[in-house]
Enzyme design. Structure first.
Site, PDB file in Angstrom:
ATOM      1  N   TRP A  10       0.816  -1.227   0.000  1.00 15.07           N
ATOM      2  CA  TRP A  10       0.000   0.000   0.000  1.00 15.07           C
ATOM      3  C   TRP A  10       0.844   1.269   0.000  1.00 15.07           C
ATOM      4  O   TRP A  10       0.315   2.366  -0.188  1.00 15.07           O
ATOM      5  CB  TRP A  10      -0.900   0.041   1.244  1.00 15.07           C
ATOM      6  CG  TRP A  10      -1.990  -0.971   1.276  1.00 15.07           C
ATOM      7  CD1 TRP A  10      -2.310  -1.894   0.310  1.00 15.07           C
ATOM      8  CD2 TRP A  10      -2.926  -1.168   2.340  1.00 15.07           C
ATOM      9  NE1 TRP A  10      -3.379  -2.646   0.718  1.00 15.07           N
ATOM     10  CE2 TRP A  10      -3.784  -2.228   1.955  1.00 15.07           C
ATOM     11  CE3 TRP A  10      -3.135  -0.566   3.577  1.00 15.07           C
ATOM     12  CZ2 TRP A  10      -4.817  -2.683   2.767  1.00 15.07           C
ATOM     13  CZ3 TRP A  10      -4.160  -1.018   4.388  1.00 15.07           C
ATOM     14  CH2 TRP A  10      -4.988  -2.064   3.980  1.00 15.07           C
ATOM     15  N   HIS A  96      12.859  -2.115  -0.900  1.00 14.61           N
ATOM     16  CA  HIS A  96      12.065  -1.579  -2.010  1.00 14.61           C
ATOM     17  C   HIS A  96      12.841  -0.422  -2.652  1.00 14.61           C
ATOM     18  O   HIS A  96      13.534   0.330  -1.956  1.00 14.61           O
ATOM     19  CB  HIS A  96      10.707  -1.099  -1.487  1.00 14.61           C
ATOM     20  CG  HIS A  96       9.752  -0.779  -2.586  1.00 14.61           C
ATOM     21  ND1 HIS A  96       9.830   0.403  -3.300  1.00 14.61           N
ATOM     22  CD2 HIS A  96       8.737  -1.477  -3.128  1.00 14.61           C
ATOM     23  CE1 HIS A  96       8.889   0.410  -4.228  1.00 14.61           C
ATOM     24  NE2 HIS A  96       8.208  -0.725  -4.149  1.00 14.61           N
ATOM     25  N   GLU A  98      11.969   2.394  -3.576  1.00 13.67           N
ATOM     26  CA  GLU A  98      11.681   3.707  -2.979  1.00 13.67           C
ATOM     27  C   GLU A  98      12.466   3.897  -1.683  1.00 13.67           C
ATOM     28  O   GLU A  98      12.899   5.001  -1.368  1.00 13.67           O
ATOM     29  CB  GLU A  98      10.168   3.846  -2.748  1.00 13.67           C
ATOM     30  CG  GLU A  98       9.432   4.021  -4.075  1.00 13.67           C
ATOM     31  CD  GLU A  98       8.013   3.484  -4.096  1.00 13.67           C
ATOM     32  OE1 GLU A  98       7.432   3.227  -3.025  1.00 13.67           O
ATOM     33  OE2 GLU A  98       7.482   3.299  -5.208  1.00 13.67           O
ATOM     34  N   GLU A 168      11.524  -6.201  -9.087  1.00 20.09           N
ATOM     35  CA  GLU A 168      10.731  -5.017  -9.431  1.00 20.09           C
ATOM     36  C   GLU A 168      11.577  -4.045 -10.243  1.00 20.09           C
ATOM     37  O   GLU A 168      12.310  -3.229  -9.668  1.00 20.09           O
ATOM     38  CB  GLU A 168      10.262  -4.312  -8.152  1.00 20.09           C
ATOM     39  CG  GLU A 168       9.397  -5.167  -7.250  1.00 20.09           C
ATOM     40  CD  GLU A 168       8.473  -4.296  -6.415  1.00 20.09           C
ATOM     41  OE1 GLU A 168       7.259  -4.501  -6.494  1.00 20.09           O
ATOM     42  OE2 GLU A 168       8.951  -3.396  -5.714  1.00 20.09           O
ATOM     43  N   GLY A 174       4.864   2.018 -10.684  1.00 17.62           N
ATOM     44  CA  GLY A 174       4.012   3.202 -10.636  1.00 17.62           C
ATOM     45  C   GLY A 174       3.959   3.975 -11.939  1.00 17.62           C
ATOM     46  O   GLY A 174       3.443   5.086 -11.983  1.00 17.62           O
ATOM     47  N   GLY A 235       1.524  -2.690  -6.156  1.00 13.32           N
ATOM     48  CA  GLY A 235       1.360  -1.396  -5.496  1.00 13.32           C
ATOM     49  C   GLY A 235      -0.031  -0.831  -5.739  1.00 13.32           C
ATOM     50  O   GLY A 235      -1.001  -1.214  -5.094  1.00 13.32           O
ATOM     51  N   GLY A 236      -0.139   0.062  -6.711  1.00 15.79           N
ATOM     52  CA  GLY A 236      -1.389   0.776  -6.975  1.00 15.79           C
ATOM     53  C   GLY A 236      -2.630  -0.109  -7.042  1.00 15.79           C
ATOM     54  O   GLY A 236      -3.675   0.226  -6.474  1.00 15.79           O
TER      55      GLY A 236
END
Ligand code: PGA
Length: 251
Positions: A10, A96, A98, A168, A174, A235-236
Site C-alpha cells: 500500500w 524496495h 523507494e 521489481e 508506478g 502497489g497501486g
C-alpha cells in the site's frame, strides 16, 4: 512445489479506517487455496488490528514495509523487528526501490535488515530491480544479481530458503509500464539460475520469486503464467479490492 503469492504494497496510503476496511474486504472476498498465499503490506498503523481481523484467515497475512536493523535504541521514528514480531507480523518488505532511493538504503544496510528480520523469526520479502538506464545499457541481469549477492549471499542455506524475492524493475513501478511477460520471465529465470549456482537447485526451485511493477488485473494472468513468476508484489492495484481480487484470483 513453491508457494504462489499475491502481495500488496500500500506504500503511504490509507487512513486507519480505510485500511482496516480494505483488510476486511480482502478477507471476506478470498478463501483458502492450496499453494497460494495473500500478503498485505500496510503502513505500521494498520498492522496490529489487521492481524486481529485476519486471525481466522490463515491464507492472508500482513507485511510491514520496512524496519530498522537495530534491536532497540535511539533511532527516532524507526521501528524494530521485535516490535513488529510482538504484534504478530510475519513478513517485512525490505529494500524496495523507494526505500533505496528516498531513504538511502544500501546493499550493506540491507544485509543487517535481512539478518534482523530473519533473526526475529519473520520472513523478508526482498526487493531487487534495475533502473531504466541500466536496462538500456543491457546489464540489468548482472546488476540485479549483484544486489542479491551483496545483501543475501552471506546467509546460510537454512536461512536463505526462508526468503521471498521480489523482482521489481524500477522503470515499471508506478509508471503504468509493465515488463512484458517475456522480460519478466527472462529476469526471473536469471535470478533463479544465479541462486541455484550459489545455493543449489533444490533451494532455487523452491524459492518464490514475485514480479512487481504495474501489475494490474489486465496483465496479471500473462505475467503469472510464466514458469518462473510465482506471483506479484502489487502497489497501486492493491489499493482496492476491486483491482486486487482479480489479481489474487490469477494464482
Ligand atoms: P506498482 O508498485 O504496482 O504501483 O507499480 C509496485 C511496487 O512498488 O511494489
Amino acid at each position: 512445489m513453491r508457494l504462489k503469492i499475491a502481495a500488496g504494497n500500500w506504500k503511504m496510503n490509507k487512513t486507519y479506517e480505510e485500511g482496516l476496511q480494505l483488510v476486511r474486504e480482502i478477507k471476506d472476498a478470498t478463501s483458502h487455496k492450496e499453494g497460494r498465499h495473500v500478503i498485505i503490506g500496510t503502513p505500521f498503523i494498520h498492522l496490529k488490528d489487521a492481524v486481529k481481523i485476519l486471525i481466522d484467515s490463515p491464507w492472508v497475512d500482513v507485511a510491514a514495509q520496512n524496519c530498522h536493523q537495530a534491536e532497540k535504541g535511539a533511532y527516532t521514528g524507526e521501528i524494530s523487528t521485535s516490535m513488529l514480531q510482538s504484534i504478530g507480523v510475519n513478513y517485512v518488505i525490505l529494500g524496495h526501490s523507494e526505500r533505496r532511493q528516498y531513504f538511502h538504503e544500501t546493499n550493506e544496510t540491507l544485509i543487517q535488515k535481512v539478518d534482523a528480520v530473519l533473526g526475529a523469526g519473520m520472513t523478508p520479502i526482498f526487493c531487487c530491480g534495475e533502473s531504466l538506464d541500466i536496462r538500456n545499457e543491457g546489464w540489468h541481469a548482472r546488476y540485479v544479481n549483484g544486489q542479491l549477492e551483496k545483501s543475501l549471499f552471506h546467509l546460510h542455506e537454512s536461512e536463505f530458503k526462508k526468503l521471498i524475492i521480489a523482482y521489481e524493475p524500477i522503470w515499471a513501478i508506478g509508471t503504468g509500464v509493465t515488463a512484458s511477460p517475456e522480460q519478466a520471465q527472462e529476469m526471473h529465470a536469471s535470478i533463479r539460475g544465479f541462486i541455484s549456482d550459489r545455493y543449489g537447485k533444490e533451494i532455487a526451485s523452491n524459492l518464490t520469486i514475485l514480479y512487481g511493477g504495474s501489475v494490474k488485473p489486465a496483465n496479471a494472468a500473462q505475467l503469472f503464467a510464466q514458469p518462473d513468476v510465482d506471483g506479484g508484489l502489487v502497489g497501486g492495484a492493491s489499493l482496492t479490492c476491486e483491482n486486487f481480487l482479480p489479481i489474487i484470483n490469477q494464482l
